[in-house]
Design a protein around this motif. Structure first.
Motif, mmCIF file in Angstrom:
data_model
loop_
_atom_site.group_PDB
_atom_site.id
_atom_site.type_symbol
_atom_site.label_atom_id
_atom_site.label_comp_id
_atom_site.label_asym_id
_atom_site.label_seq_id
_atom_site.Cartn_x
_atom_site.Cartn_y
_atom_site.Cartn_z
ATOM 1 N N LYS A 78 0.990 -1.354 -0.093
ATOM 2 C CA LYS A 78 0.399 0.392 -0.324
ATOM 3 C C LYS A 78 0.556 1.191 -0.578
ATOM 4 C CE LYS A 78 -4.710 1.281 0.061
ATOM 5 N NZ LYS A 78 -5.896 -0.022 0.641
ATOM 6 N N ASP A 79 1.540 1.292 0.527
ATOM 7 C CA ASP A 79 2.770 2.775 0.837
ATOM 8 C C ASP A 79 3.652 2.617 -0.124
ATOM 9 O OD1 ASP A 79 3.907 4.108 2.337
ATOM 10 O OD2 ASP A 79 6.137 2.800 2.342
ATOM 11 N N ALA A 80 3.812 1.566 -0.973
ATOM 12 C CA ALA A 80 4.956 1.611 -2.560
ATOM 13 C C ALA A 80 3.441 2.568 -3.326
ATOM 14 C CB ALA A 80 5.411 0.163 -2.840
ATOM 15 N N GLN A 81 2.348 1.831 -3.491
ATOM 16 C CA GLN A 81 2.023 2.423 -4.072
ATOM 17 C C GLN A 81 1.920 3.620 -3.824
ATOM 18 O OE1 GLN A 81 -1.457 -0.299 -3.726
ATOM 19 N NE2 GLN A 81 -0.536 -1.900 -5.631
ATOM 20 N N GLN A 82 0.828 3.939 -2.664
ATOM 21 C CA GLN A 82 0.932 5.380 -2.618
ATOM 22 C C GLN A 82 2.340 6.538 -2.992
ATOM 23 O OE1 GLN A 82 -1.008 5.664 1.622
ATOM 24 N NE2 GLN A 82 -0.856 8.099 1.780
#
Ligand code: ISJ
Length: 93
Positions: A2-6
């Motif tokens: 999620k963090d990488a996609q964000q």
């Protein structure tokens, strides 16, 4: 994940701002080309930039992907410049 996609979405935000800036400059260049009756495409400049940026990237695995990305960017830029020049021509007639 999620963090990488964000973080990728945030980079996309920056890319949109840079895209807008780059296209605005391309519009200026297109007007100069129109004024001086120069062709839209400048293959020499494109090749020089490609070499410079691949060197700057300094990543063998990513190099060919950067070259593809630059090719798409340049093609889209030239399509936009053709559109800008057509508008300038239409305004004269
Ligand atoms: C923006 C220009 O027009 C064209 C587009 C380029 C690009 O998108 O990098 C580079 C050279 C030209 O083929 C220019 O001449 O500088």
């Amino acid at each position: 994940m999620k963090d990488a996609q964000q973080q990728m979405d945030e980079i996309d935000d920056q890319l949109v701002a840079l895209f807008k800036q780059r296209m605005s400059l391309a519009k200026e260049v297109a007007a100069q080309k129109y004024q001086h009756h120069e062709s839209i495409s400048n293959r020499g400049r494109e090749a020089d930039e490609r070499v410079r940026l691949v060197k700057k990237l300094d990543d063998k695995q990513l190099a060919s992907f950067l070259v593809d990305w630059l090719r798409d960017t340049t093609l889209i830029t030239k399509q936009y410049q053709a559109h800008v020049i057509k508008d300038l021509q239409d305004a004269e007639n």
